[in-house]
Design a protein around this motif. Sequence first.
Motif, PDB file in Angstrom:
ATOM      1  N   ASP A 171      51.837  47.102  37.541  1.00  0.00           N
ATOM      2  CA  ASP A 171      53.173  46.993  36.966  1.00  0.00           C
ATOM      3  C   ASP A 171      54.158  47.794  37.719  1.00  0.00           C
ATOM      4  OD1 ASP A 171      52.342  49.180  35.770  1.00  0.00           O
ATOM      5  OD2 ASP A 171      53.055  48.830  33.892  1.00  0.00           O
ATOM      6  N   LYS A 172      55.328  47.923  37.417  1.00  0.00           N
ATOM      7  CA  LYS A 172      56.435  48.606  38.179  1.00  0.00           C
ATOM      8  C   LYS A 172      56.165  50.232  37.987  1.00  0.00           C
ATOM      9  CE  LYS A 172      59.908  44.876  38.121  1.00  0.00           C
ATOM     10  NZ  LYS A 172      61.505  44.696  37.798  1.00  0.00           N
ATOM     11  N   SER A 173      55.799  50.539  36.919  1.00  0.00           N
ATOM     12  CA  SER A 173      55.492  51.991  36.825  1.00  0.00           C
ATOM     13  C   SER A 173      54.439  52.541  37.819  1.00  0.00           C
ATOM     14  CB  SER A 173      55.239  52.279  35.308  1.00  0.00           C
ATOM     15  OG  SER A 173      54.022  51.638  34.910  1.00  0.00           O
ATOM     16  N   GLU A 174      53.379  51.537  37.739  1.00  0.00           N
ATOM     17  CA  GLU A 174      52.067  52.015  38.601  1.00  0.00           C
ATOM     18  C   GLU A 174      52.490  51.870  40.019  1.00  0.00           C
ATOM     19  OE1 GLU A 174      48.905  49.387  37.676  1.00  0.00           O
ATOM     20  OE2 GLU A 174      48.633  50.296  35.808  1.00  0.00           O
ATOM     21  N   LYS A 205      55.503  52.728  41.086  1.00  0.00           N
ATOM     22  CA  LYS A 205      56.483  53.804  41.332  1.00  0.00           C
ATOM     23  C   LYS A 205      55.573  54.982  41.632  1.00  0.00           C
ATOM     24  CE  LYS A 205      60.413  56.087  39.242  1.00  0.00           C
ATOM     25  NZ  LYS A 205      61.088  56.404  38.179  1.00  0.00           N
ATOM     26  N   ALA A 206      54.559  55.251  40.780  1.00  0.00           N
ATOM     27  CA  ALA A 206      53.831  56.373  40.737  1.00  0.00           C
ATOM     28  C   ALA A 206      53.107  56.496  42.170  1.00  0.00           C
ATOM     29  CB  ALA A 206      52.647  56.416  39.693  1.00  0.00           C
TER      30      ALA A 206
END
Length: 182
Positions: free
Chosen positions: A132-135, A137-138
């Motif tokens: 997903d987007k948070s992964e 981004k990380a």
Amino acid sequence: MASGGARGLTARWALPFGGFALLLILLPAAAAQQPLGTACSQNSNRTCEECLKNVSCLWCSTNKVCMDYPVRKILPPGSLCKLSAARWGVCWVNFEALIIAMSAVGGSLLLSLAVCCCYCCCYKRKKSRKPDKSEEKAIREREERRIRQEERRAEMKSRHDEIRKKYGLFKEENPYARFENN
């Protein structure tokens, strides 16, 4: 608490499922036997095999009575014959054993179906899903930090090399270096 509720639900559906399974298993075997011709009561006080030649007959082994099978009810009522003594379709299986066996088989099939559905729907979906987007981004931030660290490392190395040159500590590989004799 949840397992007690699940156990109650399984027990509630075990008897109807067992009766339905009984019909599914024994109906084709009984349909292959003799057609409806003789009255069931004529086969009383004979053998179970003679009674069950007729599909609509039920044999009660306690009092050796051949009676009409109560078709409106899947299981014969206790007033006619006990489940452990009632035979229909084949003589070697009583209703009670068949219900217990079919309930156990049906319960294990339902349980395995539920486990398969949970495995296929939940576990595989989590395993194969895209990050997903948070992964994302990380991962991007981690890569940017690694690149900045490499740039800082190269910058520090060049600064240290300049300082070494300034003070004559920098050792260059000179192909014309003098050989020392020991």
